[in-house]
Scaffold this active site. Structure first.
Site, PDB file in Angstrom:
ATOM      1  N   ASP A  80      -2.971  -1.349  -1.995  1.00 36.45           N
ATOM      2  CA  ASP A  80      -2.558  -2.052  -3.272  1.00 36.45           C
ATOM      3  C   ASP A  80      -1.257  -1.615  -3.749  1.00 36.45           C
ATOM      4  OD1 ASP A  80      -3.598   0.466  -4.001  1.00 36.45           O
ATOM      5  OD2 ASP A  80      -5.062  -0.146  -5.442  1.00 36.45           O
TER       6      ASP A  80
ATOM      7  N   GLN B 275      -6.326   2.228  -1.736  1.00 34.61           N
ATOM      8  CA  GLN B 275      -6.011   2.820  -0.475  1.00 34.61           C
ATOM      9  C   GLN B 275      -7.099   4.137  -0.158  1.00 34.61           C
ATOM     10  OE1 GLN B 275      -1.574   3.473  -1.967  1.00 34.61           O
ATOM     11  NE2 GLN B 275      -1.697   4.429   0.089  1.00 34.61           N
ATOM     12  N   HIS B 276      -6.893   4.636   1.095  1.00 32.92           N
ATOM     13  CA  HIS B 276      -7.700   5.865   1.553  1.00 32.92           C
ATOM     14  C   HIS B 276      -9.262   5.740   1.554  1.00 32.92           C
ATOM     15  CE1 HIS B 276      -3.827   7.739   0.388  1.00 32.92           C
ATOM     16  NE2 HIS B 276      -4.165   7.482  -0.898  1.00 32.92           N
TER      17      HIS B 276
HETATM   18  O1  LIG Z   1      -4.832   6.710  -3.991  1.00 32.24           O
HETATM   19  C1  LIG Z   1      -4.180   5.859  -4.148  1.00 32.24           C
HETATM   20  C2  LIG Z   1      -2.653   5.862  -4.002  1.00 32.24           C
HETATM   21  O2  LIG Z   1      -2.181   6.906  -2.995  1.00 32.24           O
HETATM   22  C3  LIG Z   1      -4.313   4.806  -5.438  1.00 32.24           C
HETATM   23  O3  LIG Z   1      -3.473   4.334  -6.096  1.00 32.24           O
HETATM   24  C4  LIG Z   1      -5.409   3.928  -5.070  1.00 32.24           C
HETATM   25  O4  LIG Z   1      -4.934   2.948  -4.029  1.00 32.24           O
HETATM   26  C5  LIG Z   1      -6.102   3.268  -6.057  1.00 32.24           C
HETATM   27  O5  LIG Z   1      -5.264   2.391  -6.721  1.00 32.24           O
HETATM   28  P1  LIG Z   1      -5.880   1.523  -8.264  1.00 32.24           P
HETATM   29  O6  LIG Z   1      -7.389   1.190  -8.089  1.00 32.24           O
HETATM   30  O7  LIG Z   1      -5.746   2.494  -9.289  1.00 32.24           O
HETATM   31  O8  LIG Z   1      -4.820   0.502  -8.013  1.00 32.24           O
END
Ligand SMILES: O=C(CO)[C@@H](O)[C@H](O)COP(=O)(O)O
Ligand SMILES: Nc1ncnc2c1ncn2[C@@H]1O[C@H](COP(=O)(O)OP(=O)(O)O)[C@@H](O)[C@H]1O
Length: 478
Positions: A248, A71-72
């Site tokens: 994700d 995300q983000h």
């Molecule tokens: O920033 C967040 C949720 O807000 C993280 O959960 C990212 O989405 C990265 O996820 P992973 O790579 O750890 O699955």
């Protein structure tokens, strides 16, 4: 048999699963690593996706595909669709001051929670755009469109699929479609800081205030929409549908079949704790991000920056592999004899301590052993997530543990002692990619995917561990 593909383009790697759309049976899979670092050129994600697809036997017999992504991340594109600069990832903390400034400018945390369901911290895309406007004005001026990692990959896939059957070398440089074909979904849009889960609309006023301009934004697709059909060469119907994809964590919720009453704890690069909800949330403390999910509902979520990599780091210090680290941790007593590890190795997001560093407390001659260190690392990581579980303020019927570090037996056995509730562990699998594949399957059939057997872990709660951890978090170096 109709096949679908699900992608997990997460922080550390890209995984692809090919599943039977009707039953969910795994047919083929592939994976490829991503580079380290908190700023990454998106072309690395594209190369990794192509390698993972190749390892998974290609896409030529696949009817639909969906991308779940970290995300983000801020992906800026110029007028021709070229990437303006490396993407700043969710765990890049350089925009921490921008987050504080934006919070003040709008009138405080409550105003942000009311506007977009979340109080911005450095992870949110809107803060990264403010940072860009302030620190790289030329790059900001060149930015004609802004999207997220999964949006960008889906858009590149649309361009590549239009050129012909899967061919990693030919697809590498396949031209993307026009910028106005960029699309996203509710789940990922809700992590930008300029889309409201409650109203389902962009807040371009907030984007303008943060960035000074409103670049083109991806169209937000509903759960049952798609950006295809594309190509004339593949899939049962001769064409490939591209599902909306999602963030994700939203994909993981789909993949694990999260239902009302479930709380999911995911131990990947990030540690996340989330639940499916029927109505939007707005937490002015900033601990709970009020995201949307991938089904039309909502996904209140708490995220820490430090999860599986804390174990990677402890294993490195102890000079052992991850399996041995797990064995070592189980040799030390609960509470690690007082050794307490605060795992802020990448700074921290919840609590919002972007410049914090990790620390070890309670070191004595007796606790100076690899076993105590191993256990303290796992207990410290889990204490951060127990705080996250508290912040969600739910009474879960089930707490499901997934993500790379949930493969560790020590993590599974120690988690109930820290969380104070039993945990349920589904079989190790790529739940983000599975959730994406499930979303793709809903475009071509009514999927009937059965949940696999889970294992339960219980253990007596040891509250002193969290008490000591809370004291230790007050004594860290920035
Ligand atoms: O920033 C967040 C949720 O807000 C993280 O959960 C990212 O989405 C990265 O996820 P992973 O790579 O750890 O699955
Ligand atoms: N048996 C294990 N014990 C502890 N950690 C593990 C184990 N297997 C994998 N991991 C860790 O899980 C992480 C990857 O998990 P994953 O959920 O794929 O992360 P992400 O989605 O953020 O890329 C890595 O840091 C890896 O070292």
């Amino acid at each position: 048999m109709t096949l679908v593909a699900g992608v997990d383009s997460s922080t550390q790697s890209c995984k692809v699963v090919i599943r039977d759309a009707e039953t969910g049976a795994l047919v083929r899979q592939g994976r490829a690593p991503h580079p380290d670092g908190t700023e990454v050129h998106p072309s690395h994600w594209w190369s990794a996706l192509l390698r993972a697809i190749e390892e998974a036997g290609g896409l030529d017999d696949v009817a639909a595909i969906s991308v779940g992504g970290q995300q983000h991340g801020m992906v800026c594109l110029d007028e021709s669709g070229n990437v303006v600069r490396e993407a700043l990832l969710w765990n890049d903390t350089r925009s921490a001051q921008a987050a504080l400034d934006l919070t003040t400018e709008l009138g405080g945390p409550q105003a942000w929670a009311d506007a977009v369901g979340s109080v911005p911290v450095a992870s949110f895309t809107v803060t990264k755009l403010r940072w860009l406007a302030e620190h790289e004005p030329d790059n900001a001026r060149r930015t004609a469109a802004v999207c997220l990692p999964h949006d960008w990959l889906s858009w590149r896939l649309a361009g590549a699929l239009a050129t012909g059957p899967f061919d990693a070398a030919a697809w590498q440089d396949a031209p993307p479609p026009p910028l106005d074909r960029l699309a996203t979904d509710r789940g990922d849009a809700s992590g930008t800081g300029y889309w409201s889960p409650a109203t389902g609309a962009y807040r371009t006023d907030l984007l303008k205030a943060a960035f000074g301009a409103v670049p083109l934004l991806p169209r937000v697709l509903g759960p049952a929409e798609h950006t295809g059909p594309i190509g004339g060469h593949a899939g049962a119907s001769g064409q490939v549908l591209i599902a909306p994809g999602t963030g994700d964590n939203m994909a993981a919720a789909l993949g694990v079949g999260a239902r009302s009453g479930d709380v999911v704890v995911s131990l990947g690069t990030s540690g996340t704790v989330f639940a499916v909800a029927e109505s939007p949330s707005a937490d002015p403390t900033g601990a709970v991000a009020g995201f949307a999910d991938a089904t039309g509902r909502f996904l209140p979520l708490v995220c820490t920056l430090n999860a599986a990599r804390v174990m990677d780091a402890a294993a490195r210090i102890a000079g052992v592999g991850l399996d041995e680290l797990s064995d070592l941790a189980l040799q030390a007593p609960a509470g690690s004899g007082g050794l307490t590890l605060v795992p802020y190795l990448e700074g921290e997001r919840t609590p919002n301590r972007p410049t914090a560093t990790g620390s070890i407390h309670g070191l004595t001659l007796a606790t100076a052993t690899p076993a105590h260190l191993a256990r303290a690392a796992i207990e410290g990581m889990l204490c951060g997530l127990a705080d996250a579980l508290d912040a969600l303020a739910l009474r879960p019927e089930r707490v499901l543990l997934i993500g790379g570090a949930a493969r560790s037996e020590a993590v599974r056995r120690i988690a109930p002692t820290i969380f104070g509730v039993p945990i349920t562990v589904p079989p190790p699998a790529e739940y983000v990619a599975n959730g994406a594949a499930y979303q793709a399957a809903t475009l071509v059939t009514t999927p009937d995917w059965h949940a696999e057997d889970t294992r339960s872990y219980d253990g007596e709660a040891v509250p002193e561990i969290r008490t000591r951890y809370a004291r230790a978090t007050r004594h860290i170096l920035d």
